[in-house]
Design a protein around this motif. Structure first.
Motif, PDB file in Angstrom:
ATOM      1  N   PHE A 279       0.836  -1.208   0.000  1.00  0.00           N
ATOM      2  CA  PHE A 279       0.000   0.000   0.000  1.00  0.00           C
ATOM      3  C   PHE A 279       0.871   1.259   0.000  1.00  0.00           C
ATOM      4  N   ASP A 280       1.872   1.293   0.878  1.00  0.00           N
ATOM      5  CA  ASP A 280       2.714   2.486   1.005  1.00  0.00           C
ATOM      6  C   ASP A 280       3.549   2.743  -0.249  1.00  0.00           C
ATOM      7  N   LYS A 281       4.033   1.693  -0.886  1.00  0.00           N
ATOM      8  CA  LYS A 281       4.936   1.862  -2.020  1.00  0.00           C
ATOM      9  C   LYS A 281       4.235   1.827  -3.380  1.00  0.00           C
ATOM     10  N   TYR A 282       3.110   1.082  -3.464  1.00  0.00           N
ATOM     11  CA  TYR A 282       2.518   0.857  -4.781  1.00  0.00           C
ATOM     12  C   TYR A 282       1.012   1.157  -4.843  1.00  0.00           C
ATOM     13  N   ASP A 283       0.445   1.676  -3.754  1.00  0.00           N
ATOM     14  CA  ASP A 283      -0.989   2.026  -3.719  1.00  0.00           C
ATOM     15  C   ASP A 283      -1.906   0.836  -3.999  1.00  0.00           C
ATOM     16  N   ILE A 284      -1.461  -0.362  -3.656  1.00  0.00           N
ATOM     17  CA  ILE A 284      -2.323  -1.545  -3.744  1.00  0.00           C
ATOM     18  C   ILE A 284      -3.109  -1.644  -2.440  1.00  0.00           C
ATOM     19  N   ASN A 285      -4.431  -1.536  -2.525  1.00  0.00           N
ATOM     20  CA  ASN A 285      -5.223  -1.428  -1.300  1.00  0.00           C
ATOM     21  C   ASN A 285      -6.096  -2.645  -0.991  1.00  0.00           C
ATOM     22  N   HIS A 286      -5.987  -3.709  -1.806  1.00  0.00           N
ATOM     23  CA  HIS A 286      -6.698  -4.958  -1.501  1.00  0.00           C
ATOM     24  C   HIS A 286      -5.735  -6.116  -1.727  1.00  0.00           C
ATOM     25  N   VAL A 287      -5.463  -6.872  -0.672  1.00  0.00           N
ATOM     26  CA  VAL A 287      -4.508  -7.972  -0.752  1.00  0.00           C
ATOM     27  C   VAL A 287      -5.179  -9.278  -0.317  1.00  0.00           C
ATOM     28  N   ASN A 288      -5.043 -10.295  -1.142  1.00  0.00           N
ATOM     29  CA  ASN A 288      -5.583 -11.620  -0.825  1.00  0.00           C
ATOM     30  C   ASN A 288      -4.455 -12.641  -0.976  1.00  0.00           C
ATOM     31  N   ILE A 289      -3.955 -13.182   0.139  1.00  0.00           N
ATOM     32  CA  ILE A 289      -2.827 -14.100   0.139  1.00  0.00           C
ATOM     33  C   ILE A 289      -3.286 -15.505   0.560  1.00  0.00           C
ATOM     34  N   GLN A 290      -2.892 -16.498  -0.207  1.00  0.00           N
ATOM     35  CA  GLN A 290      -3.145 -17.900   0.162  1.00  0.00           C
ATOM     36  C   GLN A 290      -1.851 -18.490   0.734  1.00  0.00           C
ATOM     37  N   PRO A 291      -1.817 -18.798   2.041  1.00  0.00           N
ATOM     38  CA  PRO A 291      -0.597 -19.351   2.645  1.00  0.00           C
ATOM     39  C   PRO A 291      -0.438 -20.838   2.336  1.00  0.00           C
ATOM     40  N   GLU A 292       0.821 -21.268   2.133  1.00  0.00           N
ATOM     41  CA  GLU A 292       1.098 -22.668   1.823  1.00  0.00           C
ATOM     42  C   GLU A 292       2.355 -23.133   2.572  1.00  0.00           C
ATOM     43  N   PHE A 293       2.417 -24.429   2.832  1.00  0.00           N
ATOM     44  CA  PHE A 293       3.638 -25.023   3.400  1.00  0.00           C
ATOM     45  C   PHE A 293       3.821 -26.418   2.802  1.00  0.00           C
ATOM     46  N   GLY A 294       4.830 -26.544   1.954  1.00  0.00           N
ATOM     47  CA  GLY A 294       5.120 -27.825   1.326  1.00  0.00           C
ATOM     48  C   GLY A 294       4.084 -28.288   0.332  1.00  0.00           C
ATOM     49  N   LYS A 295       3.279 -27.390  -0.176  1.00  0.00           N
ATOM     50  CA  LYS A 295       2.248 -27.773  -1.146  1.00  0.00           C
ATOM     51  C   LYS A 295       2.875 -27.990  -2.515  1.00  0.00           C
ATOM     52  N   ASN A 296       2.478 -29.049  -3.181  1.00  0.00           N
ATOM     53  CA  ASN A 296       3.035 -29.396  -4.483  1.00  0.00           C
ATOM     54  C   ASN A 296       2.193 -28.772  -5.590  1.00  0.00           C
ATOM     55  N   ASP A 297       2.480 -27.491  -5.865  1.00  0.00           N
ATOM     56  CA  ASP A 297       1.790 -26.807  -6.956  1.00  0.00           C
ATOM     57  C   ASP A 297       2.810 -26.012  -7.762  1.00  0.00           C
ATOM     58  N   ALA A 298       2.356 -25.372  -8.847  1.00  0.00           N
ATOM     59  CA  ALA A 298       3.252 -24.588  -9.698  1.00  0.00           C
ATOM     60  C   ALA A 298       3.798 -23.402  -8.908  1.00  0.00           C
ATOM     61  N   LYS A 299       5.106 -23.193  -9.005  1.00  0.00           N
ATOM     62  CA  LYS A 299       5.750 -22.116  -8.233  1.00  0.00           C
ATOM     63  C   LYS A 299       6.162 -20.935  -9.117  1.00  0.00           C
ATOM     64  N   ASP A 300       5.665 -20.888 -10.335  1.00  0.00           N
ATOM     65  CA  ASP A 300       5.974 -19.758 -11.219  1.00  0.00           C
ATOM     66  C   ASP A 300       5.300 -18.500 -10.699  1.00  0.00           C
ATOM     67  N   ILE A 301       5.948 -17.363 -10.926  1.00  0.00           N
ATOM     68  CA  ILE A 301       5.366 -16.082 -10.478  1.00  0.00           C
ATOM     69  C   ILE A 301       3.999 -15.873 -11.106  1.00  0.00           C
ATOM     70  N   ILE A 302       3.925 -16.079 -12.409  1.00  0.00           N
ATOM     71  CA  ILE A 302       2.656 -15.943 -13.135  1.00  0.00           C
ATOM     72  C   ILE A 302       2.199 -17.318 -13.582  1.00  0.00           C
ATOM     73  N   VAL A 303       1.029 -17.725 -13.151  1.00  0.00           N
ATOM     74  CA  VAL A 303       0.485 -19.028 -13.513  1.00  0.00           C
ATOM     75  C   VAL A 303      -0.875 -18.810 -14.166  1.00  0.00           C
ATOM     76  N   GLN A 304      -1.037 -19.419 -15.350  1.00  0.00           N
ATOM     77  CA  GLN A 304      -2.332 -19.309 -16.040  1.00  0.00           C
ATOM     78  C   GLN A 304      -3.375 -20.144 -15.294  1.00  0.00           C
ATOM     79  N   ASP A 305      -4.477 -19.517 -14.853  1.00  0.00           N
ATOM     80  CA  ASP A 305      -5.521 -20.265 -14.139  1.00  0.00           C
ATOM     81  C   ASP A 305      -6.220 -21.235 -15.071  1.00  0.00           C
TER      82      ASP A 305
END
Length: 305
Positions: A279-305
């Motif tokens: 928010f302070d640096k980029y004016d992004i005011n809505h954040v939705n984070i999915q936390p993971e630990f050891g999950k076997n999924d694609a780790k690319d920055i951009i993933v096509q849904d």
């Protein structure tokens, strides 16, 4: 209390926008009617083209007014975002109409240039003065909101370009009256149309980017990823999406793979740190984070849904 105050301020501001749009609609209806009658009597294509542009102004202002009112409607189970994108859609429609009107004017200008006709320049001069005053006042009404709202910018551009077109018509009327240069009418119409295409294309491009969920130009995703990856407990941030919902909201959605199986309270602390950072640096005011630990999924920055 603070949120409630901001909501009231936004509501009052929206009411002011609506009032200014209504005034502009009323003025442009009068200008359009006068120019159509005057253009038919005088034979001026430039005056008729200005009337056509003014008519497109009326349509665009009505669209902007409706969109402005729709944004006040609350979200529902069927419309979880409400009508927050109504003004972006209005901007897209208005930009598209600017370009269509411009193409029609270019076609007519080329036809008339090949067959110049005598024009009653006195009527052209007086009606263009009326249009300059009416559109000039409307431009002043919408100028402030045009800097921060894409919908208002689209309405503002319609009015600004029409005021400039009326100035060109006035100059053309003076040249026809005192120098009998009737071909100027077609040349000015062509110039007005080219300018409309240029202005309309930029707005069409910007509104399309928002509707297509493109990442805003001001958001450097790679830099954000590097900064979040620098957090001690973060292994990697991936599956990143950043989009602009409307003029006021930029959303970030991502998955974060953590180095260890942290508690919910620990995650909440990290989430607040991420929210403050973006928010302070980029004016992004809505954040939705999915936390993971050891999950076997694609780790690319951009993933096509």
């Amino acid at each position: 209390m603070e949120h409630h105050h901001a909501h009231n301020h936004a509501h009052v501001h929206s009411d002011l926008k609506g009032r200014n749009l209504l005034i502009s609609i009323f003025l442009n209806i009068i200008i359009t009617a006068a120019q159509v009658v005057g253009g038919l009597i005088s034979g001026s294509l430039a005056l008729l083209s200005d009337a056509l542009h003014n008519f497109s102004d009326v349509i665009s202002l009505i669209i902007s007014y409706v969109a402005n009112n729709l944004t006040k409607k609350k979200a529902s189970f069927q419309k979880t975002f409400g009508y927050k994108r109504a003004e972006i859609l209005a901007a897209f429609i208005n930009a598209a109409t600017l370009i269509v009107v411009a193409i029609l004017l270019i076609i007519e200008a080329v036809k008339r240039f090949q067959d110049p006709q005598k024009i009653e320049s006195g009527l052209v001069i007086w009606l263009s003065l009326v249009a300059i005053l009416g559109n000039g006042f409307s431009v002043l009404l919408l100028k402030k909101d045009a800097h921060t709202n894409m919908n208002m910018k689209s309405a503002y551009l319609h009015l600004l370009t029409d005021m400039m077109a009326s100035v060109a018509v006035l100059i053309g009327g003076l040249l026809m009256k005192y120098y009998q240069l009737f071909w100027v009418d077609s040349v000015l119409t062509f110039a007005i149309a080219i300018y409309l295409v240029w202005m309309g294309f930029n707005l069409l491009k910007d509104s399309t980017k928002v509707l297509m969920l493109f990442t805003p130009d001001t958001i450097p995703i790679k830099q954000i990823v590097e900064e979040i990856n620098a957090f001690e407990t973060v292994k990697s941030i991936h599956h990143v999406h950043v989009w602009q919902l409307n003029e006021d909201e930029v959303h970030l959605e991502a998955h974060i793979d953590f180095n260890q199986d942290i508690t919910l309270s620990q995650f909440d602390t990290i989430l607040h740190q991420i929210e403050d950072l973006v928010f302070d640096k980029y004016d992004i005011n809505h954040v939705n984070i999915q936390p993971e630990f050891g999950k076997n999924d694609a780790k690319d920055i951009i993933v096509q849904d």
